[in-house]
Design a protein around this motif. Structure first.
Motif, short mmCIF file in Angstrom:
data_model
loop_
_atom_site.label_atom_id
_atom_site.label_comp_id
_atom_site.label_asym_id
_atom_site.label_seq_id
_atom_site.Cartn_x
_atom_site.Cartn_y
_atom_site.Cartn_z
N SER A 460 -7.01 -7.28 10.67
CA SER A 460 -7.53 -7.59 9.33
C SER A 460 -6.71 -6.82 8.30
O SER A 460 -5.88 -5.98 8.64
N ASP A 461 -6.97 -7.10 7.04
CA ASP A 461 -6.27 -6.40 5.97
C ASP A 461 -7.12 -5.29 5.35
O ASP A 461 -6.84 -4.81 4.24
N SER A 462 -8.14 -4.85 6.07
CA SER A 462 -9.09 -3.89 5.49
C SER A 462 -8.41 -2.59 5.06
O SER A 462 -8.59 -2.12 3.93
N ALA A 463 -7.61 -1.99 5.97
CA ALA A 463 -6.95 -0.73 5.60
C ALA A 463 -6.01 -0.95 4.43
O ALA A 463 -5.96 -0.13 3.49
N LYS A 464 -5.25 -2.04 4.46
CA LYS A 464 -4.30 -2.34 3.39
C LYS A 464 -5.03 -2.44 2.04
O LYS A 464 -4.59 -1.88 1.03
N LYS A 482 0.76 13.46 -5.12
CA LYS A 482 1.98 13.15 -4.38
C LYS A 482 1.75 12.99 -2.87
O LYS A 482 2.16 11.99 -2.27
N LYS A 483 1.11 13.95 -2.25
CA LYS A 483 0.95 13.93 -0.80
C LYS A 483 0.18 12.70 -0.34
O LYS A 483 0.58 12.01 0.62
N ASP A 484 -0.95 12.42 -1.01
CA ASP A 484 -1.76 11.27 -0.61
C ASP A 484 -1.05 9.95 -0.91
O ASP A 484 -1.16 8.98 -0.14
N MET A 488 -0.19 6.75 1.59
CA MET A 488 -0.51 5.35 1.28
C MET A 488 0.73 4.46 1.41
O MET A 488 0.69 3.38 2.01
N TYR A 489 1.85 4.92 0.83
CA TYR A 489 3.08 4.14 0.87
C TYR A 489 3.58 3.99 2.30
O TYR A 489 4.11 2.93 2.69
N GLN A 490 3.41 5.03 3.11
CA GLN A 490 3.84 4.95 4.52
C GLN A 490 3.06 3.86 5.26
O GLN A 490 3.63 3.08 6.02
N TYR A 508 8.20 -0.01 -0.59
CA TYR A 508 7.32 1.15 -0.40
C TYR A 508 8.09 2.37 0.08
O TYR A 508 7.78 3.51 -0.31
N TYR A 509 9.11 2.17 0.90
CA TYR A 509 9.94 3.31 1.30
C TYR A 509 10.68 3.88 0.09
O TYR A 509 10.87 5.10 -0.03
N LYS A 510 11.09 3.02 -0.82
CA LYS A 510 11.75 3.49 -2.05
C LYS A 510 10.77 4.31 -2.90
O LYS A 510 11.16 5.30 -3.52
N LYS A 511 9.51 3.88 -2.93
CA LYS A 511 8.50 4.65 -3.69
C LYS A 511 8.31 6.04 -3.08
O LYS A 511 8.10 7.02 -3.80
#
Length: 533
Positions: A460-464, A482-484, A488-490, A508-511
């Protein structure tokens, strides 16, 4: 704690200087001595009396004042010696005979007291307003006063001489101890205030009445009037401290008590109140120093031991605080212990890495007062320290069931469930956080974490969805979050890799690299994705 005004407090601590005044004029020495007594500078007054007696050994009023000081300090033996020395003086010898009657009343010997009072009356004469005034003092200023006889005596004094500051004040002091006597007491104090416009004593008495009635603004008006009349009048500053203490203005109360200490002797009662004010103002270093210095004084050792233990904990001296609280529990009976003692014992044990023992004390604190949930919060922390996260979460559930919860309660419960690997329960708790604080990212962020574990195969997409909601809120302050945000981006990058969308994954890796340019995982994964595109 609100300061209660007891009959004993009124009799012993606030009986005015003017309650000592003689009907006739008095010498410059006596005036200065009375002023010292009124400001509770008893040691200074006693020294002044000793000096004055060297040049005026026949002055019976000096002996009476000396006896008065000792009676106020509760030393009937010394008081008796002073009154005995003064009963053969050239002047006011009968005042000291009344004083001996006062001692007899304090020692529960009314028969001897009456004989002394009759002897003094024969010497003073039936038209002596001073005699009846001092008789009223003797009946009133004892552990078990006879308020009716005291009131009759002071009213007779006022009949003989209708305008007396000291008698007005004493009459009010007596009336305030009687049922429904507050209004009549106020009238007596107001008579004193209107007729003796330079004295601060009536203002303090009126202020105290209004404090008892919880009319704090009016009480403060009269305290300020007293200070205007005499900027060095210590009872006004003491009352100001009590006023501020009752309103939980502990820093202000501490300053007022400090001022009082510069203007009066350091009585045990004043030092105790100052100690409480320092502790509640969170000046724990001073409260610890005071509690240590006052050991061996007349102040309740149980109170001193308690304050010392609490203060040592608050300044981070945990081994010492453990020794101190153990003394408190070992030296006192259980009926003298209060809920806070059990709470602090648990907190101290926890800081000394004895959480399994701490939990028992937290339970006792909770049982003593289930309306205060601090004990449950501390208990939950101890379970967490022991690694028993499920018990920690269940303890937060107890807190939530016991009192109207806040978002933090659900957050801490959810976090404990998460560490206990009970992810569905954790997710339910974080759902409450998100509902109660929809403008904060934390509830959505932790729901993302829970659902990432619950759905590792991305069925499912729940976590996303939850991570995206969290990212939208957290990105408003990327430096702080920053840390959190990186977490999220990972996840979102991982999600799009799994969904075979390298372009979005790369974004997202660029972010991540915008926040952390040296992030090795992001660099490596971005390079791999670039090669595939």
């Amino acid at each position: 704690m609100e300061i209660k005004i007891t009959m004993k407090t009124i009799r012993f601590l606030f009986l005015s200087l003017f309650a000592l005044a003689s009907i006739s004029g008095y010498s410059q020495n006596e005036t200065a001595i009375r002023y010292e007594i009124e400001n509770e500078r008893y040691h200074s007054a006693d020294q002044m009396i000793a000096s004055a007696l060297q040049s005026d050994p026949g002055n019976g009023m000096l002996y009476y004042l000396q006896g008065y000081i000792n009676m106020s300090l509760g030393d009937t033996k010394k008081a008796s010696a002073s009154f005995t020395s003064g009963k053969d003086a050239k002047t006011d010898n009968w005042s000291n005979i009344i004083g001996l009657g006062w001692v007899a009343m304090a020692e529960n010997d009314p028969s001897t007291a009456q004989k002394n009072f009759e002897t003094a009356l024969a010497l003073a004469g039936p038209k002596s307003a001073q005699y009846y005034y001092q008789l009223a003092v003797a009946y009133f200023k004892i552990e078990k006063p006879d308020a009716d006889k005291a009131l009759a005596a002071v009213e007779k004094s006022l009949t003989i001489k209708p305008v007396q500051l000291e008698a007005f004040l004493l009459k009010g002091d007596i009336l305030i101890t009687k049922p429904d006597g507050g209004g009549k007491a106020l009238t007596a104090y107001e008579d004193a205030e209107s007729k003796f416009k330079e004295s601060p004593a009536p203002e303090v008495r009126i202020a105290r009445l209004y404090m008892n009635a919880r009319n704090y603004p009016l009480a403060m008006d009269y305290i300020n009037k007293a200070i205007e009349r005499d900027p060095n009048y210590s009872p006004a500053y003491k009352l100001k401290g009590d006023y501020q203490f009752n309103l939980k203005k502990y820093e202000d109360a501490r300053a007022s008590y400090e001022k009082t200490l510069t203007l009066s002797d350091s009585t045990d009662q004043l030092l105790t109140q100052y100690l409480y004010a320092c502790f509640l103002a969170k000046d724990y270093a001073i409260s610890y120093e005071l509690s240590s210095k006052l050991k061996g004084s007349a102040i309740n050792p149980f109170v001193l031991n308690r304050t010392e233990a609490y203060s040592l904990y608050e300044i981070g001296k945990y081994p010492e605080s453990l020794e101190s609280i153990q003394r408190l529990f070992n030296n006192g009976s259980s009926d003298r212990l209060i809920r806070q003692d059990y709470l602090y014992y648990g907190k101290i044990l926890s800081k000394n890495k004895q959480d399994s023992l701490a939990i028992g004390y937290f339970e006792q604190a909770w049982e003593a007062d289930s309306s205060d949930t601090d004990a449950l919060v501390e208990m939950s922390k101890s379970y967490s320290n022991m690694g028993d996260y499920e018990k920690s979460a269940e303890t937060y559930r107890r807190k939530i069931d016991a009192a109207p919860p806040i978002a933090l309660d659900y957050f801490l419960m959810g976090r404990s469930y998460y560490y206990a690997k009970l992810y569905e329960k954790a997710d339910s708790a974080f759902a409450m956080v998100a509902s109660m604080q929809p403008s904060a990212y934390h509830g959505f962020f932790w729901r993302g974490r829970c659902n990432a574990v619950l759905d590792p195969d991305l069925k499912s997409d729940s976590a996303k969805v939850f991570y995206e909601q969290a990212e939208a809120l957290a990105s408003a302050d990327p430096g702080k979050n920053k840390k959190d945000l990186i977490e999220m981006y990972q996840y979102l990058a991982f999600y799009y890799v799994k969904k075979d969308d390298p372009a979005k994954a790369s974004d997202y890796y660029k972010k991540i690299l915008e926040l952390d340019p040296e992030n090795k995982d992001a660099k490596t994964n971005l390079n791999l994705l670039n090669k595939k595109q």
